[in-house]
Motif scaffolding. Structure first.
Motif, PDB file in Angstrom:
ATOM      1  N   ASP A 134      42.444   4.982  24.038  1.00 35.67           N
ATOM      2  CA  ASP A 134      42.394   4.110  22.581  1.00 35.67           C
ATOM      3  C   ASP A 134      44.076   3.390  22.420  1.00 35.67           C
ATOM      4  OD1 ASP A 134      42.006   2.810  20.272  1.00 35.67           O
ATOM      5  OD2 ASP A 134      41.438   4.543  19.246  1.00 35.67           O
ATOM      6  N   SER A 182      44.566   0.655  20.338  1.00 34.89           N
ATOM      7  CA  SER A 182      44.644   0.060  19.279  1.00 34.89           C
ATOM      8  C   SER A 182      45.650   0.108  18.466  1.00 34.89           C
ATOM      9  CB  SER A 182      43.349  -0.147  18.574  1.00 34.89           C
ATOM     10  OG  SER A 182      42.737   1.126  18.181  1.00 34.89           O
ATOM     11  N   THR A 232      44.369  -7.076  19.326  1.00 33.82           N
ATOM     12  CA  THR A 232      42.765  -7.430  19.660  1.00 33.82           C
ATOM     13  C   THR A 232      42.493  -8.718  19.100  1.00 33.82           C
ATOM     14  OG1 THR A 232      42.139  -6.067  17.720  1.00 33.82           O
ATOM     15  CG2 THR A 232      42.191  -5.194  19.860  1.00 33.82           C
ATOM     16  N   SER A 274      43.356  -4.135  24.184  1.00 35.54           N
ATOM     17  CA  SER A 274      43.437  -2.979  22.912  1.00 35.54           C
ATOM     18  C   SER A 274      44.677  -3.256  22.406  1.00 35.54           C
ATOM     19  CB  SER A 274      43.234  -1.754  23.852  1.00 35.54           C
ATOM     20  OG  SER A 274      44.493  -1.586  24.661  1.00 35.54           O
TER      21      SER A 274
END
Length: 201
Positions: free
Chosen positions: A41, A43, A18, A15
C-alpha cells in the motif's frame, strides 16, 4: 507477460497520485485476472519515506513491481529510475523490461490525464470547494478531447464490477481491446509532439 503481472505493475504505478479511473479499471482487471491483494500500500508514501517502503517490501515484490514503484515515485525520470531499470534488466531481460517500462509510461499518461480531466471538469462546472478558478483553453481541450474516452472508462468500470474472474487468455484479450482506444487518443498528439520537439521525447 501474465495478466497478473501487468495489473500488478498498473496498480503499483497508480498507487502514487491515484486516478479514480485507473483505480476502478485496473482494480477490476486485477481481480478478474486472479491477482490477490498482496501489493504494498503506497497511497500515503512520499519520496522521503521511499527507502523505508522499499526495505519493507523488497523480499515480497518482483523486480517489475520494484521498478514500477520507483517509476511512480519519480514520475519516470531520474537516476533512481535508471538504477531500478538496470536491476530489472539484469533479472528479466531486455524484452520484458521494455514492456514493463512501456506499461509504466502508459499508466502515468492515463492517471495524469484522468486527474487533469477531473480538475478541468470541476473548474468548468464549478465543482469543488467553491473557489473561483480561471478556466484555461487547456481545460476546455482536455474535457473535449479526452472526456469521451474517460467517460467510457467510467461506465466500463461499473460493468466490470459485475463480471467474474476469467481465464488468462480472456484477460489478455480484454487488455488488448482496451489498449486500442487509448492508442488512438495518444497517437495524434504524440506525433504532433514529436514533430514540435524534433523527435526528442
Amino acid at each position: 507477460m501474465k495478466p497478473t503481472t501487468i495489473e500488478s505493475i498498473m496498480l503499483t504505478v497508480n498507487s502514487y497520485n491515484t486516478c479514480p479511473y485507473c483505480t476502478g479499471l485496473h482494480g477490476e482487471l486485477a481481480r478478474m485476472s486472479g491477482l490477490d491483494n498482496t501489493l504494498p500500500d503506497n497511497s500515503s508514501s512520499t519520496k522521503s519515506d521511499e527507502n523505508d517502503d522499499k526495505d519493507d517490501n523488497e523480499t515480497n515484490v518482483s523486480e517489475e513491481v520494484k521498478y514500477a514503484q520507483t517509476f511512480a515515485i519519480e514520475s519516470g525520470r531520474g537516476n533512481a529510475v535508471k538504477f531500478a531499470y538496470d536491476n530489472m534488466l539484469n533479472t528479466i531481460g531486455i524484452k520484458h523490461s521494455k514492456s514493463v517500462r512501456a506499461l509504466c509510461w502508459a499508466l502515468l499518461w492515463g492517471k495524469t490525464t484522468g486527474n487533469s480531466i477531473n480538475g478541468a471538469r470541476d473548474k468548468i462546472f464549478k465543482k469543488g470547494d467553491g473557489k473561483k478558478e480561471k478556466i484555461t483553453s487547456l481545460d476546455v481541450f482536455m474535457l473535449i478531447y479526452y472526456g469521451p474516452l474517460f467517460s467510457v472508462i467510467g461506465v466500463l468500470n461499473k460493468i466490470l464490477t459485475t463480471l467474474p474472474s476469467v481465464p488468462k487468455v480472456i484477460s489478455s484479450v480484454i487488455g488488448a481491446v482496451l489498449w486500442l482506444p487509448q492508442a488512438i487518443n495518444i497517437t495524434p498528439l504524440g506525433i504532433v509532439s514529436l514533430v514540435l520537439n524534433k523527435g526528442v521525447v
